[in-house]
Design a protein around this motif. Structure first.
Motif, PDB file in Angstrom:
ATOM      1  N   ASP A   1       0.833  -1.346  -0.439  1.00  0.00           N
ATOM      2  CA  ASP A   1       0.174   0.051  -0.022  1.00  0.00           C
ATOM      3  C   ASP A   1       0.842   1.405   0.195  1.00  0.00           C
ATOM      4  OD1 ASP A   1      -2.009   2.330   1.041  1.00  0.00           O
ATOM      5  OD2 ASP A   1      -2.980   1.207   2.055  1.00  0.00           O
ATOM      6  N   PRO A   2       0.700   2.051  -0.867  1.00  0.00           N
ATOM      7  CA  PRO A   2       1.419   3.216  -1.201  1.00  0.00           C
ATOM      8  C   PRO A   2       1.056   4.494  -0.103  1.00  0.00           C
ATOM      9  CG  PRO A   2      -0.086   3.732  -3.061  1.00  0.00           C
ATOM     10  CD  PRO A   2       0.253   1.800  -2.519  1.00  0.00           C
ATOM     11  N   ARG A   3      -0.036   4.218   0.836  1.00  0.00           N
ATOM     12  CA  ARG A   3      -0.075   5.393   1.661  1.00  0.00           C
ATOM     13  C   ARG A   3       0.428   4.902   2.936  1.00  0.00           C
ATOM     14  NH1 ARG A   3      -6.852   4.068   1.205  1.00  0.00           N
ATOM     15  NH2 ARG A   3      -5.618   1.722   0.927  1.00  0.00           N
ATOM     16  N   THR A   4       1.261   3.958   3.149  1.00  0.00           N
ATOM     17  CA  THR A   4       1.634   3.387   4.403  1.00  0.00           C
ATOM     18  C   THR A   4       3.164   4.462   5.023  1.00  0.00           C
ATOM     19  OG1 THR A   4       1.934   0.755   4.013  1.00  0.00           O
ATOM     20  CG2 THR A   4       3.150   1.674   5.418  1.00  0.00           C
ATOM     21  N   ASP A   5       3.596   5.493   3.553  1.00  0.00           N
ATOM     22  CA  ASP A   5       4.532   6.070   4.278  1.00  0.00           C
ATOM     23  C   ASP A   5       3.863   8.128   4.377  1.00  0.00           C
ATOM     24  OD1 ASP A   5       6.715   4.006   5.081  1.00  0.00           O
ATOM     25  OD2 ASP A   5       7.358   3.994   2.969  1.00  0.00           O
ATOM     26  N   TRP A   6       3.292   7.749   3.498  1.00  0.00           N
ATOM     27  CA  TRP A   6       2.377   9.280   4.062  1.00  0.00           C
ATOM     28  C   TRP A   6       2.080   9.993   4.661  1.00  0.00           C
ATOM     29  CZ3 TRP A   6      -1.471   9.229  -0.932  1.00  0.00           C
ATOM     30  CH2 TRP A   6      -1.221   8.673  -1.439  1.00  0.00           C
ATOM     31  N   GLY A   7       2.260  10.029   5.536  1.00  0.00           N
ATOM     32  CA  GLY A   7       2.281  10.387   6.814  1.00  0.00           C
ATOM     33  C   GLY A   7       0.120  11.273   7.306  1.00  0.00           C
ATOM     34  N   LEU A   8      -0.515   9.835   7.104  1.00  0.00           N
ATOM     35  CA  LEU A   8      -1.797   9.588   6.590  1.00  0.00           C
ATOM     36  C   LEU A   8      -2.202  10.377   8.848  1.00  0.00           C
ATOM     37  CD1 LEU A   8      -3.212   7.998   4.574  1.00  0.00           C
ATOM     38  CD2 LEU A   8      -3.136   9.989   3.772  1.00  0.00           C
ATOM     39  N   PRO A   9      -3.111  10.929   9.073  1.00  0.00           N
ATOM     40  CA  PRO A   9      -3.572  10.961  10.428  1.00  0.00           C
ATOM     41  C   PRO A   9      -4.213   9.066  11.058  1.00  0.00           C
ATOM     42  CG  PRO A   9      -4.841  12.464   9.193  1.00  0.00           C
ATOM     43  CD  PRO A   9      -4.248  11.897   7.807  1.00  0.00           C
ATOM     44  N   ALA A  10      -3.576   9.233  12.021  1.00  0.00           N
ATOM     45  CA  ALA A  10      -4.138   7.946  12.540  1.00  0.00           C
ATOM     46  C   ALA A  10      -5.381   7.726  12.835  1.00  0.00           C
ATOM     47  CB  ALA A  10      -3.512   7.816  13.752  1.00  0.00           C
ATOM     48  N   PRO A  11      -5.559   6.455  12.744  1.00  0.00           N
ATOM     49  CA  PRO A  11      -7.445   6.189  13.236  1.00  0.00           C
ATOM     50  C   PRO A  11      -7.642   7.630  13.872  1.00  0.00           C
ATOM     51  CG  PRO A  11      -6.190   4.278  12.366  1.00  0.00           C
ATOM     52  CD  PRO A  11      -5.227   5.328  12.374  1.00  0.00           C
ATOM     53  N   GLY A  12      -8.997   8.110  14.403  1.00  0.00           N
ATOM     54  CA  GLY A  12      -9.608   8.893  14.691  1.00  0.00           C
ATOM     55  C   GLY A  12      -8.489  10.381  15.356  1.00  0.00           C
ATOM     56  N   GLY A  13      -7.909  10.586  14.188  1.00  0.00           N
ATOM     57  CA  GLY A  13      -7.230  11.462  14.452  1.00  0.00           C
ATOM     58  C   GLY A  13      -7.534  12.535  13.643  1.00  0.00           C
ATOM     59  N   MET A  14      -8.741  12.589  12.243  1.00  0.00           N
ATOM     60  CA  MET A  14      -8.811  13.321  11.521  1.00  0.00           C
ATOM     61  C   MET A  14      -9.966  14.732  12.351  1.00  0.00           C
ATOM     62  SD  MET A  14     -10.018  10.884   8.723  1.00  0.00           S
ATOM     63  CE  MET A  14     -10.900  12.428   7.502  1.00  0.00           C
ATOM     64  N   PRO A  15      -9.150  16.062  11.565  1.00  0.00           N
ATOM     65  CA  PRO A  15      -9.975  17.125  12.403  1.00  0.00           C
ATOM     66  C   PRO A  15     -10.660  17.308  11.473  1.00  0.00           C
ATOM     67  CG  PRO A  15      -8.633  17.428  10.217  1.00  0.00           C
ATOM     68  CD  PRO A  15      -8.564  16.195  10.487  1.00  0.00           C
ATOM     69  N   PRO A  16     -12.639  17.515  12.073  1.00  0.00           N
ATOM     70  CA  PRO A  16     -13.992  17.390  11.889  1.00  0.00           C
ATOM     71  C   PRO A  16     -14.367  18.037  10.805  1.00  0.00           C
ATOM     72  CG  PRO A  16     -13.070  18.304  14.399  1.00  0.00           C
ATOM     73  CD  PRO A  16     -12.370  18.043  13.622  1.00  0.00           C
ATOM     74  N   VAL A  17     -13.684  19.082  10.537  1.00  0.00           N
ATOM     75  CA  VAL A  17     -14.049  19.953   9.050  1.00  0.00           C
ATOM     76  C   VAL A  17     -11.650  20.698   9.132  1.00  0.00           C
ATOM     77  CG1 VAL A  17     -14.049  22.366   8.111  1.00  0.00           C
ATOM     78  CG2 VAL A  17     -15.539  21.057  10.974  1.00  0.00           C
ATOM     79  N   ALA A  18     -11.967  20.207   7.399  1.00  0.00           N
ATOM     80  CA  ALA A  18     -11.007  20.821   7.069  1.00  0.00           C
ATOM     81  C   ALA A  18     -11.271  21.272   5.675  1.00  0.00           C
ATOM     82  CB  ALA A  18      -9.978  19.576   6.810  1.00  0.00           C
ATOM     83  N   ALA A  19     -10.705  22.117   5.050  1.00  0.00           N
ATOM     84  CA  ALA A  19     -10.744  22.754   4.020  1.00  0.00           C
ATOM     85  C   ALA A  19      -9.773  22.027   3.279  1.00  0.00           C
ATOM     86  CB  ALA A  19     -10.284  24.373   3.420  1.00  0.00           C
ATOM     87  N   LEU A  20      -9.889  21.932   2.026  1.00  0.00           N
ATOM     88  CA  LEU A  20      -8.796  20.722   1.120  1.00  0.00           C
ATOM     89  C   LEU A  20      -8.644  21.331   0.086  1.00  0.00           C
ATOM     90  CD1 LEU A  20     -10.860  17.151   1.085  1.00  0.00           C
ATOM     91  CD2 LEU A  20      -9.209  18.509   3.170  1.00  0.00           C
ATOM     92  N   ASP A  21      -9.238  22.039  -0.703  1.00  0.00           N
ATOM     93  CA  ASP A  21      -8.887  23.268  -1.692  1.00  0.00           C
ATOM     94  C   ASP A  21      -9.587  24.446  -1.768  1.00  0.00           C
ATOM     95  OD1 ASP A  21     -11.299  22.286  -3.398  1.00  0.00           O
ATOM     96  OD2 ASP A  21      -9.995  20.584  -3.814  1.00  0.00           O
ATOM     97  N   GLU A  22      -9.443  25.247  -3.143  1.00  0.00           N
ATOM     98  CA  GLU A  22     -10.230  26.638  -3.325  1.00  0.00           C
ATOM     99  C   GLU A  22     -11.942  26.449  -2.765  1.00  0.00           C
ATOM    100  OE1 GLU A  22      -8.194  25.661  -7.184  1.00  0.00           O
ATOM    101  OE2 GLU A  22      -8.000  25.356  -5.097  1.00  0.00           O
ATOM    102  N   VAL A  23     -12.426  25.002  -3.372  1.00  0.00           N
ATOM    103  CA  VAL A  23     -13.447  24.761  -3.570  1.00  0.00           C
ATOM    104  C   VAL A  23     -14.245  23.357  -2.472  1.00  0.00           C
ATOM    105  CG1 VAL A  23     -13.839  25.420  -6.044  1.00  0.00           C
ATOM    106  CG2 VAL A  23     -13.612  23.031  -5.409  1.00  0.00           C
ATOM    107  N   THR A  24     -13.305  23.090  -1.952  1.00  0.00           N
ATOM    108  CA  THR A  24     -13.897  21.612  -1.001  1.00  0.00           C
ATOM    109  C   THR A  24     -13.417  22.002   0.148  1.00  0.00           C
ATOM    110  OG1 THR A  24     -12.821  20.143  -3.382  1.00  0.00           O
ATOM    111  CG2 THR A  24     -13.671  19.457  -1.609  1.00  0.00           C
TER     112      THR A  24
END
Length: 293
Positions: free
Chosen positions: A10-33
């Motif tokens: 899985d290429p995502r292994t080394d991406w430093g993604l938030p740990a399970p339960g660690g996602m912020p409740p609200v996030a601006a992802l780009d200029e429209v999302t």
């Protein structure tokens, strides 16, 4: 006996993604999302359902994608995010009929006075908008391309945004892989939809569950295809040991996986067995799979 297939990495292994339960409740992802996380975490929904607010800058109108569960806290969080965007709801889009994505659609339609759009008429409602592959949803200057991605469910659609991102619903997840649960799920259709998504060349994947995937979207999509091929090879190798039911195959292949996920794994295994049978690689009758001589 067949050699045991090697699992893809899985290429995502080394991406430093938030740990399970660690996602912020609200996030601006780009200029429209903007992503708003619903408070419904579980082994199947991961951190919870991702609801997306899509709005052209300063347009004052947003498209809400996948309202999610009927939950007062989630509605209030979405309303606060809309307020921060100074936007009202112009349209509600649902990627597919599963409860964790669609349950709030009818209630939110009344609450916000907005139409529901979906690929299933029952979900869209009699006055809703029926979506089809290639449609362009244009709301207040924001053009979203509808991409039919059946497989997880027959009515599944994804959305491509002007920024090059694709909202994938449950077609692709932020962690792990999507369930293709027989009989509503169809693996042949899923693999075709996966090839279509690869051909789109998305810059980012915004999934229905789990964190956004922005480092290398194509690598994730290739991994998804490799993972499906790996699971099919596992089944054929396991069947070399003798005929087996889907449940017996799950016990062999998913022995190191959380048992709470075994029912979903069994449904996906049935979908894979159906595909292998259709290809003439195995026999699959009365719930028992056998390798053909």
């Amino acid at each position: 006996m067949s050699d045991r297939p090697a699992a893809p990495v899985d290429p995502r292994t080394d991406w430093g993604l938030p740990a399970p339960g660690g996602m912020p409740p609200v996030a601006a992802l780009d200029e429209v999302t903007t992503r708003v996380l619903a408070p419904n975490p579980s082994p199947m929904t991961l951190d919870g359902t991702n609801t997306y607010l899509l709005a052209a800058p300063a347009s004052g109108v947003a498209v809400v994608v996948d309202p999610g569960p009927e939950d007062v806290e989630h509605l209030r969080r979405v309303e606060a995010a809309l307020g921060a965007l100074d936007a009202e709801v112009g349209l509600l889009v649902v990627t597919h009929h599963h409860h964790d994505h669609a349950a709030a659609a009818a209630g939110w339609s009344l609450h916000f006075g907005a139409t529901v759009a979906a690929a299933d008429r029952e979900l869209a409602g009699p006055d809703g908008r029926l979506l089809a592959d290639g449609d362009v949803v244009d709301v207040a200057g924001l053009a979203l391309e509808v991409v039919a991605t059946p497989g997880h469910t027959a009515d599944h659609v994804s959305l491509r945004t002007p920024t090059g991102a694709v909202l994938t619903g449950d077609h692709v997840l932020g962690r792990g892989t999507s369930v293709v649960a027989h009989p509503d799920g169809n693996l042949a259709a899923y693999l075709h939809s996966l090839r279509r998504t690869i051909a789109l060349g998305p810059d980012a994947l915004y999934p229905g569950h789990g964190p956004e995937l922005t480092v290398d979207a194509q690598a994730v999509l290739r991994y998804y295809a490799e993972h499906r091929a790996f699971r099919q090879a596992q089944l054929v190798a396991a069947l070399d040991e003798g005929p087996a039911t889907a449940a017996q195959l799950v016990a062999r292949i998913y022995a190191d996986v959380d048992r709470r996920l075994w029912p979903a794994a069994e449904a996906s295994t049935r979908a894979a067995l159906e595909l292998l049978h259709a290809r003439g690689e195995i026999a699959w009758h009365d719930g028992v799979a056998t390798v053909l001589p």
